[in-house]
Scaffold this motif. Structure first.
Motif, short mmCIF file in Angstrom:
data_model
loop_
_atom_site.label_atom_id
_atom_site.label_comp_id
_atom_site.label_asym_id
_atom_site.label_seq_id
_atom_site.Cartn_x
_atom_site.Cartn_y
_atom_site.Cartn_z
N HIS A 197 1.57 -3.00 14.33
CA HIS A 197 1.53 -1.37 14.00
C HIS A 197 0.42 -0.91 13.52
CE1 HIS A 197 3.23 2.17 12.30
NE2 HIS A 197 4.56 1.88 12.82
N GLY A 198 -0.19 0.35 13.93
CA GLY A 198 -1.24 0.83 13.37
C GLY A 198 -1.48 1.26 12.22
N LEU A 199 -0.22 1.57 11.39
CA LEU A 199 -0.30 1.80 10.10
C LEU A 199 -0.78 0.54 9.19
CD1 LEU A 199 2.98 3.80 9.07
CD2 LEU A 199 0.48 4.68 9.34
N ARG A 200 -0.13 -0.56 9.78
CA ARG A 200 -0.43 -1.91 8.81
C ARG A 200 -1.95 -2.14 8.97
NH1 ARG A 200 2.47 -6.62 7.81
NH2 ARG A 200 1.13 -8.17 6.78
N ARG A 201 -2.58 -1.92 9.90
CA ARG A 201 -4.12 -1.97 10.09
C ARG A 201 -4.93 -1.41 9.25
NH1 ARG A 201 -2.49 -2.39 15.76
NH2 ARG A 201 -3.21 -0.42 16.31
N ILE A 202 -4.42 -0.06 9.29
CA ILE A 202 -4.96 0.73 8.05
C ILE A 202 -4.91 0.36 7.04
CG2 ILE A 202 -5.03 2.96 7.21
CD1 ILE A 202 -4.00 4.06 9.94
N VAL A 203 -3.84 -0.22 6.29
CA VAL A 203 -3.58 -0.73 4.95
C VAL A 203 -4.38 -2.02 4.91
CG1 VAL A 203 -1.83 -1.62 3.31
CG2 VAL A 203 -1.18 0.36 4.91
N GLU A 204 -4.54 -2.97 5.96
CA GLU A 204 -5.17 -3.86 5.70
C GLU A 204 -6.76 -3.91 5.83
OE1 GLU A 204 -3.84 -6.62 8.42
OE2 GLU A 204 -2.31 -7.68 7.44
N THR A 205 -7.28 -2.95 6.16
CA THR A 205 -8.64 -2.59 6.27
C THR A 205 -9.06 -2.03 4.93
OG1 THR A 205 -8.73 -1.92 8.57
CG2 THR A 205 -10.37 -1.10 7.24
N ALA A 206 -8.02 -1.18 4.20
CA ALA A 206 -8.33 -0.60 3.02
C ALA A 206 -8.24 -1.71 2.12
CB ALA A 206 -7.30 0.39 2.66
N ALA A 207 -7.34 -2.61 2.00
CA ALA A 207 -7.33 -3.73 1.24
C ALA A 207 -8.59 -4.58 1.19
CB ALA A 207 -6.17 -4.56 1.74
N GLY A 208 -9.28 -4.87 2.58
CA GLY A 208 -10.42 -5.66 2.76
C GLY A 208 -11.42 -4.89 1.80
N ARG A 209 -11.51 -3.71 2.00
CA ARG A 209 -12.58 -2.94 1.27
C ARG A 209 -12.30 -3.03 -0.01
NH1 ARG A 209 -12.93 3.03 3.61
NH2 ARG A 209 -14.61 3.16 2.09
N ALA A 210 -11.14 -3.04 -0.53
CA ALA A 210 -10.83 -3.14 -2.15
C ALA A 210 -10.97 -4.83 -2.40
CB ALA A 210 -9.63 -2.63 -2.45
N ARG A 211 -11.10 -5.51 -1.51
CA ARG A 211 -11.18 -6.91 -2.00
C ARG A 211 -10.10 -7.47 -2.46
NH1 ARG A 211 -17.42 -7.66 -3.77
NH2 ARG A 211 -18.26 -6.81 -1.53
#
Length: 308
Positions: A197-211
Motif C-alpha cells: 500500500h502506498g500509505l505504508r511506504r510513506i510511513v516507513e520512509t518517515a520512520a527511516g528518517r526518524a531512525r
C-alpha cells in the motif's frame, strides 16, 4: 467475433449467470446462450464452466476477459464520442482512485457530474497503486489518481495535490493540537496497511528518517477496517486528515500533527500515453480539478500547479 458478442461475454462474466445477464441486457436468454456458444466456437475453447448456480469463467475465459475489457471500452467510447459531437457531453467515464481519496472525493465529484452533466455516467474504481496503473494502461479506466511522484511510469502524469498525514487514535487517546515528533511512534502499537500500500511506504520512509522501528500490531488493506481497528483501541494509525474528518467530528477518532519529519502524500493524475481523453473524460477531469480546488480552499489539501 463482433462487438455484440464481446459485450454479451462481458455481461455474463460479470453477472455470473445467463439469466441475470439477460435481465441486465433486456434480451432473451436463448439469444445470449447462442452468442456465447458462437464466441466459444470462434475462440476454440470453453470460456465458461456451467453449473447449477450459474456460469463461472474458466482459466481461458478469465484470460480472454482480461484482454478484451480495454478494447471493448475504447470501441464503446468511440461510438459515444461521435454521437456526442452534435449535442451535450455524454458517455461513460471510469476514474481510478485510492480508497483514502475515494471516501473524500467520490461523492462530491459524482454530485457535480450529476448536476452539471447528467449525460455522463461516472464509475469510480477503487484500488491500490499497482492495480490502478495496470487498469489505466489497459484502458479499463480512462484516468486514475496515484501516489506521486510517478515520473518513472509510462503515463501522462500531472501533479494534483499535497496533503500532510496525521497520527490517529481512538476517542480515549490524548491526541490533540500539540504536534507529536515522529520518533515518539517508537514503541506505540500501530495499525497500518500492508507493504504493498502506498500509505505504508510513506510511513516507513518517515520512520527511516526518524531512525525508529515500527511496532505494527495489525495490518488492514481495507480503509474502513483500518479505521475500525483504530476506533476499537487496537492501535494508532498514520492517515490523511481529510479521510477522517467525519469520525473526528463525531468524536470517534482523535488526531495530532506529526513533525520531524512531517509525513506527506503527493497525489498525481495519470492518463494513458497513447490515447487522447474523450470529451466526457476531459469534462469529468475539469470537475475534479474544481473539487480539489474547493478542498484546498477549505484547508484540507495544498493544490499543486501543473509542473510543480
Amino acid at each position: 467475433m463482433d462487438l455484440r458478442q464481446l459485450r454479451t461475454f462481458r455481461e455474463v462474466a460479470e453477472a455470473g449467470s445467463l439469466s441475470r445477464a439477460a435481465d441486465r441486457l433486456r434480451l432473451a436468454q436463448p439469444a445470449l446462450s447462442r452468442q456465447i456458444r458462437m464466441l466459444e466456437e470462434e475462440v476454440g475453447t470453453a470460456l465458461f464452466a456451467r453449473h447449477g448456480r450459474g456460469m463461472q469463467l474458466t482459466e481461458a475465459g478469465q484470460a480472454f476477459l482480461d484482454r478484451i475489457l480495454g478494447p471493448v471500452r475504447q470501441l464503446e467510447r468511440a461510438a459515444e464520442e461521435v454521437r456526442a459531437l452534435a449535442g451535450a457531453v455524454s458517455g461513460q467515464v471510469a476514474l481510478g482512485m485510492m480508497p483514502t481519496l475515494a471516501c473524500v472525493l467520490a461523492g462530491p465529484l459524482a454530485r457535480r457530474v450529476a448536476t452539471e452533466h447528467p449525460g455522463i455516467s461516472l464509475r469510480i474504481v477503487e484500488g491500490y497503486t499497482g492495480h490502478l496503473v495496470e487498469w489505466v494502461q489497459r484502458g479499463v479506466t480512462d484516468a486514475t489518481l496515484l501516489y506521486g511522484p510517478a515520473r518513472e511510469l509510462h503515463l501522462r502524469v500531472s501533479e494534483l495535490l499535497l496533503e500532510e498525514m496525521v497520527l490517529v487514535g481512538d476517542a480515549a487517546s490524548r491526541l490533540g493540537p500539540e504536534a507529536v515528533p515522529f520518533a515518539a511512534l517508537a514503541g506505540r502499537r500501530l495499525v497500518l496497511p500492508s507493504r504493498a500500500h502506498g500509505l505504508r511506504r510513506i510511513v516507513e520512509t518517515a520512520a527511516g528518517r526518524a531512525r525508529i522501528a515500527l511496532d505494527v500490531g495489525f495490518e488492514a488493506d481495507s480503509f474502513g477496517v483500518l479505521k475500525d481497528l483504530v476506533e476499537a483501541g487496537l492501535g494508532q494509525a498514520v492517515l490523511p486528515r481529510s479521510a477522517i474528518r467525519a469520525e473526528e467530528a463525531a468524536g470517534r477518532l482523535r488526531s495530532a500533527p506529526l513533525v520531524r519529519p512531517v509525513p506527506r502524500r503527493q497525489v498525481v493524475l495519470a492518463l494513458p500515453p497513447d490515447r487522447p481523453p474523450s470529451r466526457a473524460t476531459t469534462t469529468v477531469l475539469a470537475l475534479l480539478e474544481r473539487e480539489v480546488a474547493a478542498r484546498a480552499a477549505a484547508g484540507d489539501w495544498r493544490r499543486l500547479p501543473a509542473g510543480a
